[in-house]
Design an enzyme around this catalytic site. Structure first.
Site, PDB file in Angstrom:
ATOM      1  N   ASP A 102      11.498   3.232  15.105  1.00  0.00           N
ATOM      2  CA  ASP A 102      12.128   3.971  13.962  1.00  0.00           C
ATOM      3  C   ASP A 102      12.400   5.674  13.950  1.00  0.00           C
ATOM      4  O   ASP A 102      13.366   5.993  13.772  1.00  0.00           O
ATOM      5  CB  ASP A 102      11.429   3.607  12.851  1.00  0.00           C
ATOM      6  CG  ASP A 102      11.831   2.231  12.372  1.00  0.00           C
ATOM      7  OD1 ASP A 102      12.934   1.489  12.818  1.00  0.00           O
ATOM      8  OD2 ASP A 102      10.985   1.495  11.601  1.00  0.00           O
ATOM      9  N   LYS A 107       5.316  -4.988  10.159  1.00  0.00           N
ATOM     10  CA  LYS A 107       5.236  -4.362  11.064  1.00  0.00           C
ATOM     11  C   LYS A 107       3.575  -3.916  11.592  1.00  0.00           C
ATOM     12  O   LYS A 107       3.438  -3.661  12.644  1.00  0.00           O
ATOM     13  CB  LYS A 107       5.775  -2.679  10.532  1.00  0.00           C
ATOM     14  CG  LYS A 107       7.254  -3.084  10.703  1.00  0.00           C
ATOM     15  CD  LYS A 107       8.087  -1.910  10.470  1.00  0.00           C
ATOM     16  CE  LYS A 107       9.569  -2.026  10.387  1.00  0.00           C
ATOM     17  NZ  LYS A 107      10.285  -0.812   9.982  1.00  0.00           N
TER      18      LYS A 107
HETATM   19  N1  NAP Z   1      17.735   3.248   8.624  1.00  0.00           N
HETATM   20  C1  NAP Z   1      16.787   2.521   8.904  1.00  0.00           C
HETATM   21  O1  NAP Z   1      17.009   2.403  10.378  1.00  0.00           O
HETATM   22  C2  NAP Z   1      15.748   2.314   8.384  1.00  0.00           C
HETATM   23  C3  NAP Z   1      14.646   1.979   9.011  1.00  0.00           C
HETATM   24  C4  NAP Z   1      13.269   1.662   8.355  1.00  0.00           C
HETATM   25  C5  NAP Z   1      13.660   1.598   6.840  1.00  0.00           C
HETATM   26  N2  NAP Z   1      14.433   1.997   6.415  1.00  0.00           N
HETATM   27  C6  NAP Z   1      14.596   1.960   4.697  1.00  0.00           C
HETATM   28  O2  NAP Z   1      13.656   2.719   4.205  1.00  0.00           O
HETATM   29  C7  NAP Z   1      13.551   2.071   2.679  1.00  0.00           C
HETATM   30  C8  NAP Z   1      11.793   2.307   2.703  1.00  0.00           C
HETATM   31  O3  NAP Z   1      11.351   1.099   3.582  1.00  0.00           O
HETATM   32  P1  NAP Z   1       9.776   0.859   3.735  1.00  0.00           P
HETATM   33  O4  NAP Z   1       9.638  -0.095   4.817  1.00  0.00           O
HETATM   34  O5  NAP Z   1       9.058   2.181   3.649  1.00  0.00           O
HETATM   35  O6  NAP Z   1       9.327   0.150   2.367  1.00  0.00           O
HETATM   36  P2  NAP Z   1       8.027  -0.038   1.586  1.00  0.00           P
HETATM   37  O7  NAP Z   1       7.065  -0.117   2.692  1.00  0.00           O
HETATM   38  O8  NAP Z   1       8.174  -1.029   0.503  1.00  0.00           O
HETATM   39  O9  NAP Z   1       7.926   1.426   0.799  1.00  0.00           O
HETATM   40  C9  NAP Z   1       9.125   1.545  -0.224  1.00  0.00           C
HETATM   41  C10 NAP Z   1       8.609   3.103  -0.763  1.00  0.00           C
HETATM   42  O10 NAP Z   1       9.403   3.209  -1.525  1.00  0.00           O
HETATM   43  C11 NAP Z   1       8.968   3.916  -2.911  1.00  0.00           C
HETATM   44  N3  NAP Z   1       9.760   3.433  -3.996  1.00  0.00           N
HETATM   45  C12 NAP Z   1      10.247   2.267  -4.274  1.00  0.00           C
HETATM   46  N4  NAP Z   1      11.000   2.111  -5.348  1.00  0.00           N
HETATM   47  C13 NAP Z   1      10.923   3.478  -5.901  1.00  0.00           C
HETATM   48  C14 NAP Z   1      11.390   4.006  -6.955  1.00  0.00           C
HETATM   49  N5  NAP Z   1      12.379   3.498  -7.957  1.00  0.00           N
HETATM   50  N6  NAP Z   1      11.210   5.313  -7.162  1.00  0.00           N
HETATM   51  C15 NAP Z   1      10.507   6.132  -6.408  1.00  0.00           C
HETATM   52  N7  NAP Z   1       9.766   5.467  -5.085  1.00  0.00           N
HETATM   53  C16 NAP Z   1      10.119   4.247  -4.926  1.00  0.00           C
HETATM   54  C17 NAP Z   1       7.747   3.156  -3.139  1.00  0.00           C
HETATM   55  O11 NAP Z   1       6.754   4.051  -3.626  1.00  0.00           O
HETATM   56  P3  NAP Z   1       5.518   3.497  -4.011  1.00  0.00           P
HETATM   57  O12 NAP Z   1       4.315   3.572  -2.909  1.00  0.00           O
HETATM   58  O13 NAP Z   1       5.007   4.187  -5.144  1.00  0.00           O
HETATM   59  O14 NAP Z   1       5.462   2.024  -4.572  1.00  0.00           O
HETATM   60  C18 NAP Z   1       7.280   3.366  -1.522  1.00  0.00           C
HETATM   61  O15 NAP Z   1       6.969   4.752  -1.283  1.00  0.00           O
HETATM   62  C19 NAP Z   1      13.993   0.914   2.784  1.00  0.00           C
HETATM   63  O16 NAP Z   1      15.025   0.850   1.966  1.00  0.00           O
HETATM   64  C20 NAP Z   1      14.489   0.373   4.151  1.00  0.00           C
HETATM   65  O17 NAP Z   1      15.823  -0.523   4.300  1.00  0.00           O
HETATM   66  C21 NAP Z   1      15.919   2.130   6.955  1.00  0.00           C
END
Ligand code: NAP
Length: 274
Positions: free
Chosen positions: A102, A65
């Site tokens: 989003d 992104k």
């Molecule tokens: N419904 C929708 O349309 C939609 C749209 C976008 C995203 N999403 C979902 O949102 C989620 C996050 O996406 P993203 O793009 O932000 O991913 P990302 O950039 O990889 O960020 C992941 C986030 O999750 C945290 N995290 C991961 N494992 C963790 C754990 N065990 N305990 C606490 N925090 C944890 C990370 O913390 P750290 O920074 O400490 O590593 C970080 O803040 C994904 O599951 C994605 O599928 C859904």
């Protein structure tokens, strides 16, 4: 046949082809929507080739992104502020236009589909990755009372708070510093749920009638939804509706037609059950 695709790495799990196929049926559009698994080093060339070969629009997902934002010749306000693009198309002058749908998807699902409120609420966002960054402009535009961003790596939350600083009170924190505080709307933007986990939140942080929203979705209740119900949340909603609403906004940007989302959310839930 108009061609669209979602670009990610990995991308095989994406439900976007299913959603856009339903939008196409509903609006009588003749289109194909594919999956493009592209490694980061190949992203720029893959986007260029797609549009050079007559492709009409791309959705962009992890981990591209930010690179899509850099590649865009023009960006919508939300994309510009979040420095993340999830929707690309090429205009008649050959300029790449970048949007981020989003945040619109999240806000529409909470306020439109579920009748919830963001304005005036104390928000707690869990996570500080691409998803939280992407939804911040749309959430701020709703004028919540305050936004607290909690993340395992607190430096990332601090960086987001600096980036989006403005008139609305914002704060970054570790999860364990939340004890004794209360919030009206919790939004989980971590990927912890994908491993069946919930961020380590203290007890009692839900205000009376608090709502919880999980951007994650899957088969049945997510771990965060289960935690929210256990803590007495008035509503615990998964991210299915957000996914469909952000896709609908992309479809509208590309084709100028806003599809009806309610039936598609139901259909998506049914496929996730199987
Ligand atoms: N419904 C929708 O349309 C939609 C749209 C976008 C995203 N999403 C979902 O949102 C989620 C996050 O996406 P993203 O793009 O932000 O991913 P990302 O950039 O990889 O960020 C992941 C986030 O999750 C945290 N995290 C991961 N494992 C963790 C754990 N065990 N305990 C606490 N925090 C944890 C990370 O913390 P750290 O920074 O400490 O590593 C970080 O803040 C994904 O599951 C994605 O599928 C859904």
């Amino acid at each position: 046949m108009d061609r669209y695709a979602v670009v990610g790495h990995p991308v095989a799990h994406s439900k976007s082809p299913f959603i856009h196929a339903r939008f196409a049926e509903q609006t009588g559009a003749e289109l194909e929507y594919g999956l493009m698994d592209v490694a980061p080093e190949d992203f720029t060339q893959a986007v260029k080739s797609f549009f050079d070969e007559g492709g009409c629009g791309l959705n962009i997902t992890l981990p591209h992104k930010q690179r899509a934002w850099e590649l865009s010749d023009w960006r919508s306000d939300g994309a510009e502020r979040s420095e993340a693009v999830n929707t690309l198309f090429c205009d008649d002058d050959g300029r790449l236009r970048g949007h981020n749908t989003d945040g619109i998807g999240l806000v529409r699902d909470i306020t439109g589909n579920h009748g919830g409120r963001i304005k005036g609420q104390r928000l707690l966002l869990l996570g500080a990755g691409g998803a939280v960054r992407g939804v911040m402009p749309a959430l701020l535009a709703q004028k919540p009372a305050s936004i607290c961003i909690a993340n395992r790596t607190v430096e990332k939350a601090e960086s987001l708070v600096r980036h989006f600083a403005g008139p609305i009170a914002m704060q970054a924190t570790h999860y364990d510093e939340l004890a004794g505080r209360q919030f009206d709307l919790l939004i989980n933007g971590t990927s912890a749920g994908l491993d069946g986990k919930v961020p380590a939140l203290p007890e009692g942080i839900l205000a009376d009638s608090a709502w919880c929203y999980d951007m994650v979705y899957g088969r049945g209740q997510t771990p965060f939804q289960a935690w929210a119900m256990d803590q007495g949340a008035e509503q615990a909603i998964d991210g299915c509706g957000m996914l469909v609403e952000q896709a609908a906004q992309s479809f509208y940007i590309w084709r100028g037609v806003m599809p009806n989302t309610a039936g598609v959310i139901t259909a998506l839930r049914q496929t996730l059950q199987h």
